[in-house]
Write a protein that holds these residues in place. Structure first.
Motif, PDB file in Angstrom:
ATOM      1  N   LYS A   1       1.629  20.270   9.291  1.00 19.67           N
ATOM      2  CA  LYS A   1       1.126  21.624   9.126  1.00 19.67           C
ATOM      3  C   LYS A   1      -0.381  21.666   9.379  1.00 19.67           C
TER       4      LYS A   1
ATOM      5  N   GLU B   1      -1.273  26.867   1.215  1.00 21.07           N
ATOM      6  CA  GLU B   1      -0.057  26.572   0.447  1.00 21.07           C
ATOM      7  C   GLU B   1      -0.396  26.072  -0.947  1.00 21.07           C
TER       8      GLU B   1
ATOM      9  N   ASN C   1       9.424  21.956   4.849  1.00 23.73           N
ATOM     10  CA  ASN C   1       8.522  22.847   5.602  1.00 23.73           C
ATOM     11  C   ASN C   1       7.403  23.450   4.750  1.00 23.73           C
ATOM     12  N   TYR C   2       7.653  23.661   3.466  1.00 20.06           N
ATOM     13  CA  TYR C   2       6.594  24.037   2.517  1.00 20.06           C
ATOM     14  C   TYR C   2       6.742  23.092   1.325  1.00 20.06           C
TER      15      TYR C   2
ATOM     16  N   GLN D   1       7.617  25.378  -2.137  1.00 21.08           N
ATOM     17  CA  GLN D   1       9.020  25.593  -2.453  1.00 21.08           C
ATOM     18  C   GLN D   1       9.463  24.825  -3.683  1.00 21.08           C
TER      19      GLN D   1
ATOM     20  N   ASN E   1       3.058  28.214  10.443  1.00 22.65           N
ATOM     21  CA  ASN E   1       3.728  26.951  10.128  1.00 22.65           C
ATOM     22  C   ASN E   1       4.444  26.391  11.360  1.00 22.65           C
TER      23      ASN E   1
ATOM     24  N   SER F   1       9.848  28.254   9.487  1.00 21.35           N
ATOM     25  CA  SER F   1       9.996  29.032   8.261  1.00 21.35           C
ATOM     26  C   SER F   1      11.307  29.801   8.308  1.00 21.35           C
TER      27      SER F   1
ATOM     28  N   ALA G   1      10.621  33.508   8.915  1.00 24.14           N
ATOM     29  CA  ALA G   1       9.853  33.891  10.098  1.00 24.14           C
ATOM     30  C   ALA G   1      10.586  34.972  10.884  1.00 24.14           C
TER      31      ALA G   1
ATOM     32  N   LYS H   1       7.376  37.836   3.456  1.00 19.86           N
ATOM     33  CA  LYS H   1       6.729  36.699   2.796  1.00 19.86           C
ATOM     34  C   LYS H   1       7.187  36.642   1.350  1.00 19.86           C
TER      35      LYS H   1
END
Length: 457
Positions: A80, A88, A136-137, A141, A262, A266, A269, A420
């Protein structure tokens, strides 16, 4: 005699360098962690909520103190861009602050007038909750699960994606350094084969998964088999509707970010851009112009705005989805190049419903553009999906767009903004995007026993 010990290796997706090697937890290790969680829960559930708030504030302080190190870790493990990694980490503290301010209200007994002398609903923690989280996060998350879950009095076991094992262990350390009791939050270093045994264990009371539709179906099956509740936040194929009166100059940056943030990895997204024909040419020109100005580079550089995907196989999968769509008639306007784990930002037109880039989740910087003749066709096209995470609409007539809210089945409907997650609002999907809600009050009550209490004199 030598024994073979299973390991997990992590790599930097930008340069392929080996980062760390981790020893996988043995069966006895996992049993010890389960027992530890069970023991800790018996005391943790009795801790006054004001004490939990003190620990939450300690946690926020630890995150703030280690922001740079934690951001660098995210960027090294999954690629990222560093500014997005920093954002984040900051969002995790926003989440903590929200629950410190609102948890008492969310968890207080709900008084209900009945024929009883006194009747109410109490909210009691369930126990040990298993979290299966994606890469991914890797912080956000986990935290959006862990903060409300632990604050409600539960304890947590985390099975994180293997390529962000360093992040998983860093999160566990943050909770320990903040003063949370040992066993309150534990990271499991294991593979997916161990999940079934964990789900069968009576210590585990429920499971929360953020991941793919395929993973969700498997976890739902295991949860049902073992009569345990589950919360599933799965894939998405969000539509971004551009109506003829949309103010592109005001919103084009948001629209592009909705796809490319990202590096396109996502679930929420914007993946399908559904554009009314009157504004189509203007939209294509502006979208391409902004996309071409995205700066690729080392994700640790602060001027990098798009980077590699988290693994090379993910880029290969995306490439195959695009190639299959091209064979069915899609046209590449820009992009469709892959260099290892880097997939160049791509804009594709002439997209139709039978193509993979229309009907499947695309996890990377690929924008599928669909031209439609009318507003009515735009909404119908948006709804033509097996997923249901969110829809976004760009228009000057927000009141008219608001009339479509009840007609869209998704878990979110955003007007003149990208979909979001926000701690103040519930987050989750419908259809193949899963069920249950995280964040807000709903997220705090996801793993509690809503107990009816009825008292007569």
């Amino acid at each position: 005699m030598k024994t073979n010990t299973a390991t997990i290796k992590t790599y930097n997706p930008f340069n392929g360098n080996h980062l760390e090697t981790y020893t996988v937890n043995s069966k006895s290790d996992l049993q010890e962690k389960l027992a530890f969680a069970d023991t800790t829960f018996k005391t943790w559930k009795q801790v006054e909520i004001t004490k939990r708030f003190e620990l939450l504030q300690n946690l926020a302080n630890e995150i703030f103190k280690n922001k740079s190190e934690l951001s660098q870790l995210i960027t090294k493990e999954m690629g990222k861009p560093i500014l997005e990694s920093e954002a984040e980490i900051e969002k995790c503290n926003f989440l903590i602050d929200f629950y410190i301010k609102n948890a008492v209200q969310f968890l207080q007994d709900d008084i209900i007038k009945t024929d009883a002398h006194e009747s109410f609903i109490s909210y009691d923690p369930l126990g040990c909750i298993l979290a299966i989280m994606p890469w991914n996060y890797p912080f956000w998350q986990v935290f959006r699960f862990a903060i409300p879950t632990l604050t409600a009095g539960n304890v947590a076991l985390l099975k994180h994606a293997s390529n962000v094992t360093g992040c998983a262990l860093a999160i566990e350390k943050l909770f320990k350094d903040a003063g949370f009791p040992e066993g309150c939050f534990q990271t499991l270093i294991t593979d997916h084969d161990a999940i079934e045994n964990l789900m069968e264990d009576e210590v585990v009371k429920a499971v929360s998964l953020t991941g793919s539709e395929k993973a969700g179906r498997k976890i739902a099956e295991l949860a049902g088999k073992n009569l345990k509740s589950s919360l599933l936040e799965l894939g998405g194929n969000n539509a971004c509707i551009i109506l003829k009166d949309a103010d592109l100059d005001a919103h084009i940056d948001t629209i592009v970010s909705a796809r490319m943030q990202n590096s396109g990895q996502s679930c929420i997204a914007a993946k399908r851009f559904i554009v009314v024909e009157e504004i189509y040419d203007d939209f294509i020109q502006k979208f391409i112009s902004k996309t071409e100005h995205l700066k690729y580079g080392n994700p640790t550089d602060k001027d990098t705005t798009i980077s590699c995907l988290a693994r090379e196989d993910l880029a290969e999968t995306l490439e195959k989805q695009v190639e299959k769509s091209i064979k069915l008639g899609a046209k590449v306007v820009i992009g469709n190049k892959r260099d290892g784990a880097y997939y160049h930002p791509t804009v594709i037109t002439d997209v139709t419903p039978e193509m993979p880039i229309f009907k499947e989740e695309t996890f990377g910087p690929v924008a599928a553009v669909i031209k439609v003749k009318s507003e009515d066709e735009a909404y119908k096209t948006a709804s033509n999906s097996t997923f249901g995470l969110g829809t976004m609409v760009f228009t000057k007539d927000y009141k008219r767009a608001s009339k479509q809210i009840s007609k869209i089945e998704d878990g979110a409907f955003f007007i003149n903004s990208m979909v979001k997650s926000d701690p103040r609002l519930p987050f989750g999907g419908t259809k193949n995007s899963g069920f249950g809600r995280e964040l807000s009050k709903e997220g705090m009550l996801a793993f509690v026993n809503k107990k009816t209490v009825y008292i007569n004199q």
